[in-house]
Design a protein around this motif. Structure first.
Motif, short mmCIF file in Angstrom:
data_model
loop_
_atom_site.label_atom_id
_atom_site.label_comp_id
_atom_site.label_asym_id
_atom_site.label_seq_id
_atom_site.Cartn_x
_atom_site.Cartn_y
_atom_site.Cartn_z
N LEU A 85 0.84 -1.20 0.00
CA LEU A 85 0.00 0.00 0.00
C LEU A 85 0.88 1.25 0.00
CD1 LEU A 85 -2.81 -1.00 2.51
CD2 LEU A 85 -3.05 -0.60 0.06
N ALA A 86 1.97 1.20 0.79
CA ALA A 86 2.88 2.35 0.85
C ALA A 86 3.56 2.56 -0.50
CB ALA A 86 3.92 2.13 1.94
N LEU A 87 3.99 1.45 -1.14
CA LEU A 87 4.66 1.57 -2.44
C LEU A 87 3.69 2.15 -3.47
CD1 LEU A 87 6.76 -1.71 -2.61
CD2 LEU A 87 7.57 0.63 -2.32
N LEU A 88 2.45 1.68 -3.42
CA LEU A 88 1.43 2.19 -4.34
C LEU A 88 1.24 3.69 -4.14
CD1 LEU A 88 -0.65 1.03 -6.41
CD2 LEU A 88 -2.32 1.14 -4.57
N THR A 89 1.20 4.08 -2.85
CA THR A 89 1.06 5.50 -2.52
C THR A 89 2.22 6.30 -3.11
OG1 THR A 89 0.07 4.80 -0.45
CG2 THR A 89 0.73 7.09 -0.62
N LEU A 90 3.45 5.76 -2.96
CA LEU A 90 4.62 6.45 -3.49
C LEU A 90 4.53 6.59 -5.01
CD1 LEU A 90 7.63 5.08 -1.47
CD2 LEU A 90 6.65 7.37 -1.46
N LEU A 91 4.04 5.53 -5.64
CA LEU A 91 3.91 5.54 -7.10
C LEU A 91 2.95 6.65 -7.52
CD1 LEU A 91 4.80 3.79 -9.59
CD2 LEU A 91 2.50 2.81 -9.46
N ILE A 92 1.78 6.69 -6.88
CA ILE A 92 0.80 7.73 -7.21
C ILE A 92 1.40 9.11 -6.97
CG2 ILE A 92 -1.48 8.64 -6.69
CD1 ILE A 92 -2.28 5.83 -5.80
N LYS A 93 2.14 9.23 -5.85
CA LYS A 93 2.76 10.50 -5.51
C LYS A 93 3.73 10.94 -6.61
CE LYS A 93 6.02 12.14 -2.12
NZ LYS A 93 7.29 11.59 -2.46
N THR A 94 4.53 9.99 -7.10
CA THR A 94 5.49 10.32 -8.15
C THR A 94 4.77 10.80 -9.41
OG1 THR A 94 6.74 8.48 -7.26
CG2 THR A 94 7.57 9.47 -9.28
N VAL A 95 3.70 10.07 -9.76
CA VAL A 95 2.93 10.46 -10.94
C VAL A 95 2.38 11.87 -10.77
CG1 VAL A 95 0.88 9.94 -12.30
CG2 VAL A 95 2.36 8.09 -11.54
N VAL A 96 1.83 12.13 -9.57
CA VAL A 96 1.27 13.46 -9.32
C VAL A 96 2.35 14.53 -9.45
CG1 VAL A 96 0.32 14.93 -7.52
CG2 VAL A 96 -0.62 12.66 -7.88
N GLU A 97 3.52 14.28 -8.85
CA GLU A 97 4.60 15.26 -8.93
C GLU A 97 5.00 15.53 -10.37
OE1 GLU A 97 7.48 13.56 -6.35
OE2 GLU A 97 6.90 14.84 -4.65
N TRP A 98 5.03 14.45 -11.15
CA TRP A 98 5.41 14.57 -12.55
C TRP A 98 4.39 15.42 -13.31
CZ3 TRP A 98 3.14 12.05 -16.95
CH2 TRP A 98 3.90 12.16 -18.11
N ARG A 99 3.10 15.16 -13.03
CA ARG A 99 2.05 15.93 -13.68
C ARG A 99 2.13 17.40 -13.28
NH1 ARG A 99 -2.54 12.82 -15.38
NH2 ARG A 99 -3.37 14.82 -16.06
N VAL A 100 2.44 17.65 -11.99
CA VAL A 100 2.54 19.02 -11.52
C VAL A 100 3.66 19.74 -12.25
CG1 VAL A 100 3.11 20.47 -9.53
CG2 VAL A 100 1.61 18.51 -9.25
N ALA A 101 4.79 19.07 -12.35
CA ALA A 101 5.94 19.68 -13.02
C ALA A 101 5.58 20.02 -14.47
CB ALA A 101 7.13 18.72 -12.97
N ARG A 102 4.85 19.10 -15.12
CA ARG A 102 4.47 19.33 -16.51
C ARG A 102 3.50 20.51 -16.61
NH1 ARG A 102 1.67 14.83 -20.14
NH2 ARG A 102 -0.08 15.74 -19.02
N ALA A 103 2.53 20.53 -15.67
CA ALA A 103 1.55 21.61 -15.69
C ALA A 103 2.25 22.95 -15.51
CB ALA A 103 0.53 21.39 -14.58
N GLN A 104 3.27 22.97 -14.62
CA GLN A 104 3.97 24.23 -14.38
C GLN A 104 4.76 24.66 -15.61
OE1 GLN A 104 6.13 23.37 -10.85
NE2 GLN A 104 4.54 24.21 -9.51
N ARG A 105 5.40 23.68 -16.28
CA ARG A 105 6.15 24.01 -17.50
C ARG A 105 5.23 24.60 -18.55
NH1 ARG A 105 8.86 19.35 -17.05
NH2 ARG A 105 7.58 18.31 -18.62
N GLU A 106 4.07 23.96 -18.72
CA GLU A 106 3.12 24.44 -19.72
C GLU A 106 2.56 25.79 -19.34
OE1 GLU A 106 0.43 21.23 -20.05
OE2 GLU A 106 1.76 20.05 -21.34
N GLY A 107 2.35 25.98 -18.02
CA GLY A 107 1.84 27.26 -17.53
C GLY A 107 2.83 28.37 -17.81
#
Lengths: 336, 292
Positions: free
Chosen positions: B269-291
């Motif tokens: 469950l913790a690893l899954l959480t970390l995975l989701i967290k990484t995906v979210v961080e990646w999406r945030v970074a992309r959103a910021q670049r596009e912004g």
């Protein structure tokens, strides 16, 4: 429309009530101490079968385990135990003293043998071959011997350990209060880890490999050997030890609220039956029933046992003198 | 040694050298140290959990997970998280909105109070609930007379979980909202939007990634909490044991493989959480670049 709703609601209520009347399913909560886990697992299955045959009702017994003193505290604070099966009479008595109408005076006379259906004693568990040569209480104070016991403040088993050592010291030549105090103090100077419950201490000794000798309930020592291999440990029975009487009681306040007095009483009484005694003996509790005891005589070493009433004048006095705040245990454990 | 490394870096900066052109041995040493630490303290325990869990084979592994008490522990953990996360979501958004976008008396006090669960030991959090709701406590006798249970029952476990996960979402949102300021909201109001519309169409979309991140952290803590829950649980098997408590019980009963099996589920469950967290961080970074 309103009439229809009323009728519907009423019939639903009735249906629910009648369903309950037919298939009565009862839940009991047994709040117990650490080393009884395996014993009550077996005993609960036995009692559920028996109760089903006798009354047709299904009874589910739920268990909670932990250090005896801590468990008593939880029941006082509202853990709704129907029965308590604790390590010593004092912890059960705490329910009467501190609880909110939990337990009536004179509970200890409610069941036979001081309400202690099985007994035990304190033995030593040592590493295979007994490398430190530990054969009796006197060997525990030798320099370099590491002793493992739980904390007498929180664990019932640890209080029996402490009192057994004290009783041994009194019986030695020149044994008096001062000598016993020094002797027990010397033992606790050799204690490396003080866990809160008996099971925690066993895990420390057996799993984590800390210490040379574990002061343990007889049944807990046997269980450790059976679970983890006789090739690693052996039991040493000291020359003299204490007769530990773990007490059981129906918690009056809770069973009256739950309406479970009958089944709770039957649950504890059945512990005294030959079947109940045999299950206890199988789990290395010394049965009160002489026939069952004779049958399992091989399991229990012949050891001279003294009672807490003989040596300490009962639990209330022992508790006040030794384990209360500022008592003798606090004095000897601070001096280190 | 640490001083040596630091001065090495200092010299590197003084002469305008890029970090990548540090001496080879320094690079190897530092990366090696990092990797050793990672392997010893993170990877090895994780690997140990899974090897111990599978020591007795797959059937024992799944046997431990479908066991009745294990199932009830899993259900209770999920239930506690399913209540704690939404409650803290609502509270976190409300509190951070108040603190970041408004000025009022007691604002600092509120900020401090939100941090309280971070600063006190979880055991104390549990004990506080025992003091309040036990039959010796303030409300206990009344609750008992009316046939209600809080501690040593499911409500107490949910309460304790909510308490320890209190700050996660608010703490994630407050700095984010503060950095964004109130200009966009002011613009929305000037253009005629009402309070609710402004909040739903401007404030909330601006913080959605931070919010998701907070929810993930909150959920991870809710499922893993041990101390506070242990104090209020009463340890009734099949009723008030969460997954971490069930692991402890199994371990104490010498069922080591089963204990590690349930622990491995928590680790998963913790690893899954970390995975989701990484995906979210990646999406945030992309959103910021596009912004930008």
């Amino acid at each position: 429309m309103r009439k229809f709703l009323k009728t519907a609601a009423l019939s639903a209520l009735l249906a629910a009530a009648s369903a309950q009347a037919f298939a009565a399913s009862i839940t009991l909560l047994n709040v117990s101490y650490d080393p009884t886990r395996e014993f009550y697992q077996d005993y609960n299955a036995h009692f559920a079968r028996l109760w089903k045959d006798k009354t047709g009702d299904d009874v589910t017994i739920r268990q909670s385990h932990g250090g005896s003193g801590k468990q008593a505290r939880s029941v006082i604070e509202g853990l709704e135990a129907d029965v308590v099966t604790l390590a010593l009479a004092y912890d059960v008595d705490a329910l009467r003293i501190h609880g909110r109408n939990l337990l009536a005076e004179g509970w200890i006379g409610e069941l036979a043998d001081n309400s202690a259906p099985y007994t035990s004693t304190i033995v030593f568990l040592v590493r295979k071959g007994n490398p430190k040569g530990i054969n009796d209480w006197g060997d525990l104070v030798k320099p370099g011997v590491e002793v493992i016991t739980p904390n007498p403040k929180t664990s019932g088993g640890a209080r029996w350990n402490y009192l057994a050592a004290w009783g041994y010291a009194l019986r030695q030549p020149g044994g008096d209060e001062a000598a016993a105090k020094k002797f027990v103090g010397d033992i606790f100077r050799n204690v490396k880890v003080l866990d809160t419950g008996a099971r925690g201490s066993t895990t420390t000794f057996v799993e984590r490999g800390i210490g040379d000798v574990l002061l343990a309930w007889e049944n807990e020592a046997y269980l450790a050997i059976n679970e983890l291999g006789p090739e690693n440990f052996e039991i040493v029975t000291p020359s003299v030890s204490i007769l530990a009487e773990p007490s059981v009681a129906v918690v009056d306040g809770n069973v009256d609220r739950h309406g479970t007095r009958d089944v709770a009483t039957a649950y504890l009484t059945e512990l005294y039956s030959p079947e109940g005694q045999e299950i206890a003996a199988k789990h290395y509790y010394r049965p009160r029933n002489p026939e069952v005891l004779a049958k399992y005589a091989d399991s229990f070493a012949d050891v001279e046992l003294f009672t807490i009433d003989e040596v300490f004048g009962g639990w209330t006095r022992a508790q006040d003198e030794h384990f209360s705040d500022g008592g003798i245990f606090d004095q000897i454990y601070v001096i280190r | 040694m640490a001083g040596g490394t630091a001065s090495l870096y200092a010299r590197g900066r003084q002469t305008g050298r890029a970090a990548t052109r540090d001496p080879k041995w320094a690079q190897v040493l530092i990366i090696g140290l990092g990797l050793t630490f990672f392997a010893l303290f993170l990877l090895a325990p994780l690997a140990l959990v899974f090897t111990e869990a599978l020591r007795k084979g797959w059937s024992a592994y799944f046997g431990a997970l479908v066991d009745r008490d294990a199932q009830s522990a899993i259900r209770l953990t999920l239930l506690a998280a399913a209540i704690a996360v939404p409650v803290n979501l609502v509270f976190g958004i409300a509190a951070s909105w108040l603190i970041a976008k408004h000025r009022f008396r007691g604002r600092t006090l509120l900020t401090t109070l939100i941090d309280l669960p971070f600063s006190v030991s979880p055991v104390i959090a549990g004990l506080v609930y025992v003091l309040v709701f036990s039959s010796q406590g303030w409300f206990g006798p009344w609750l008992q007379d009316n046939g209600m249970k809080v501690i040593f029952a499911v409500p107490g476990i949910v309460l304790a979980t909510v308490f320890v996960t209190f700050p996660f979402i608010a703490r994630e949102l407050i700095p984010l909202m503060e950095s964004q300021g109130t200009e966009e909201e002011e613009a929305a109001v000037v253009l005629g939007a009402g309070g609710l519309t402004t909040f739903l169409r401007v404030t909330l979309p601006n913080v959605k990634w931070g919010l998701l991140y907070g929810v993930i952290l909150c959920n991870a803590r809710a499922m893993g909490e041990f101390g506070a829950v242990s104090v209020v649980s009463g340890h009734i098997r099949g009723l008030t044991n969460t997954m971490p408590l069930h692991v402890e019980i199994l371990y104490n009963e010498y069922q080591f493989s089963a204990a590690f099996a349930v622990a491995s589920l928590l680790a998963l469950l913790a690893l899954l959480t970390l995975l989701i967290k990484t995906v979210v961080e990646w999406r945030v970074a992309r959103a910021q670049r596009e912004g930008a």
